[in-house]
Each structure stands twice: as C-alpha cells, then as structure tokens.
Scaffold this active site. Structure first.
Site, short mmCIF file in Angstrom:
data_model
loop_
_atom_site.label_atom_id
_atom_site.label_comp_id
_atom_site.label_asym_id
_atom_site.label_seq_id
_atom_site.Cartn_x
_atom_site.Cartn_y
_atom_site.Cartn_z
N SER A 160 0.84 -1.20 0.00
CA SER A 160 0.00 0.00 0.00
C SER A 160 0.87 1.24 0.00
O SER A 160 2.02 1.21 0.46
CB SER A 160 -0.88 0.00 1.25
OG SER A 160 -1.50 1.25 1.45
N TYR A 186 0.47 0.30 10.69
CA TYR A 186 0.01 -0.16 9.37
C TYR A 186 1.09 0.11 8.33
O TYR A 186 1.43 -0.77 7.52
CB TYR A 186 -1.28 0.56 9.00
CG TYR A 186 -1.81 0.21 7.62
CD1 TYR A 186 -2.32 -1.05 7.36
CD2 TYR A 186 -1.81 1.16 6.60
CE1 TYR A 186 -2.80 -1.38 6.10
CE2 TYR A 186 -2.29 0.84 5.34
CZ TYR A 186 -2.80 -0.43 5.09
OH TYR A 186 -3.27 -0.75 3.84
#
Length: 307
Positions: A160, A186
């Site tokens: 990501s 994350y």
C-alpha cells in the site's frame, strides 16, 4: 531509480484488460483474503482466463459462496476454497502442509488495517505486522518448494501507499517502547510486505520465481472497517476492477515476465520518492522499502520467528 518499467496501462485499466488474451490454462493460483474486495476480483480475473484458483480464506463458508458465484460467472469449475488464517501460524502451517503439486501464482492479498488499540498476534508481535507480514512470510516460505516446481512462478505482495507512513523500525517493531500509532503500525507492516518481495526475489530468482509488490490504489473495501470507511476524495478512487489490475498484471501478464524485486502502482513501476507526497493521487515508493539491507535483515528476523 533508473530504468523504470513502463506498460501500456494506467490507473483506469481493469484486471480483465491487463491480461486480455492471456491463457492461464494449467496454471495454479492461490489468492489470500479472497472473500471480498480486490481479492475476489483478482481470483475472478485469473479464473476467467483459465487458471485453477484456490481462495485461501479465514471463513471457508463465506469462501464457498464466493467460489460458487465465481464458477458461475467465469464458467471455470476449478475454483477451490481452503481455510487459511494468516494471523495464525498453525493455520498457515496446516495450509502449506496440505498443498500438493506445483504452484504458479501466489497472491499475498489478505490483511488488516489500523485497529484502534494495540493488539498482539504471532509470537506476541504487533498485530498488523504479524498478520500482514509474518503470516504471509510463513506462507511464502512454506510454499517455496511448490513455487519452485511452478517453472516461472510469480509471488505478488499486496502492499500500500501506506508504507510511506513508516519504515520497519527494527529497534521497536512491536511498540513496546513507543506509543502505539495505528497508522504508523500499518505503514510499517506494508513496508515489510514490500521488503518480502525484494528479498524473495533475491533468494528465489534462481528457482525461476519472480516477486513484486504493489499499491492497488484507493478502493472502498472491508479493509477500512476500523477507519470509518474510505476517505479518499471520489476523483482519486478506483473501482474494485481497477484496484485489482496491478495485482493481476504482476501475477499473470507476459509483459512482466522476469521482472522482479520492484514496487508497482497504477500498473506501472512506481518512482522513488524521498519524502511523503502531499498531493492526492501521487504516491511512489520510499527508498527504505526497497533497501536490500533492510530486506535481508527483515527476512532473517522473520525466519527466526516463524521456524
């Protein structure tokens, strides 16, 4: 970065378009987290082009419903479901032990995003790092022999643009000294997923395996359940079909054969960026996510954890 790999495609391209005319008959694929979102579309595109696809999912009953719909939509009966929880090493080991025969495509797609409170998973490690990275590392390692038998296999690591929010902080991966920050955790896990592809390429290229990582784009899926939904403005969002395009391209396009250890977005190799972009729609890849020393260090660390 020199020699950026370019393609005829762009951010509007769909999964079906990027492998138009490709025959995947005889190829076997595993897609983790294929119960929803871009995982389902990835499986659909591969199956529609003739691949035998296994949906590796945490909830097999939900996976069976997805598989039934995919069989009907694609006319391909070789769509299977197997239980896999990448947050559970025992589940990963059971899955890899049960796999028989060669594997041509492994798509490490499953993941979690930004649980608000600090949680711990595999080996007591921070949950996003444990699930997004360690589980997929163990899966990839356990399937290495099958990938080597695949004669030109592809490993695809779904990362990501979130990796731009943190490198792997080797001195405190698990937030035991610094306050827990859901976005930083994350980001760290997504950097780790890129480094997995970098080091897998170095370790396994002699086995004919190529490995790449990617940013799929901003797509509204169940992944954002802890964040209140997708907040990216509409003009910068992608459909699920567009979101799966880069994954499917790396998994199956002949155009990228032999190209590995790289990070892609919008179906092209991403440029290096030396600071987090402030403009929407602009991402790129941080140097720390492609650094070979980081990749080797993380591989060694993970090997000690999962073996």
């Amino acid at each position: 970065m020199s020699n950026i790999f370019t393609t005829p495609f762009n951010r509007a391209s769909t999964a079906s378009e990027v492998i138009e005319g490709v025959d995947l008959s005889g190829r076997r694929a595993i897609v983790t987290g294929a119960n929803s979102g871009i995982g389902v579309e990835t499986a659909r595109a591969l199956a529609a082009h003739g691949a035998e696809v296994t949906l590796a999912v945490r909830r097999p009953e939900a996976g069976e419903r997805v598989a039934a719909g995919l069989r009907e939509a694609t006319g391909n009966d070789s769509i299977h479901v197997a239980r896999l929880d990448v947050a559970d090493l025992d589940s990963v080991r059971a899955f890899t032990a049960a796999w028989q025969g060669p594997l041509h495509i492994l798509v490490n797609n499953a993941g979690i995003m930004m649980p608000p409170q600090l949680e711990r998973g595999i080996g007591g490690h921070e949950q996003q790092f444990a699930t997004n990275y360690l589980g997929h590392f163990a899966l990839s390692l356990g399937l290495h022999r099958a990938l080597a038998e695949g004669d030109g296999a592809r490993l695809v690591s779904v990362s990501s643009a979130g990796h731009l929010y943190s490198p792997v902080v080797f001195d405190d991966i698990d937030f035991r000294f610094r306050p827990y920050d859901a976005l930083a955790a994350y980001g760290q896990s997504k950097t780790a997923e890129v480094l997995l592809a970098v080091e897998a390429q170095r370790h396994w290229s002699d086995d004919g395996i190529t490995a790449n990582a990617l940013h799929p784009g901003a797509i509204a899926t169940n992944l954002q359940r802890h964040t209140g939904g997708l907040r990216t403005p509409e003009p910068y969002r992608k459909t699920v079909e567009q979101g799966a395009a880069t994954t499917v391209f790396l998994a199956a396009s002949p155009l990228v054969e032999g190209v590995g250890g790289r990070y892609f977005e919008d179906v092209e190799e991403a440029p290096l960026v030396h600071a987090r972009p402030t403009e929407l729609g602009v991402a790129g890849v941080a140097p720390y996510a492609l650094d070979p020393e980081n990749a080797e260090r993380l591989w060694e660390l993970a090997s000690d954890i999962v073996r």
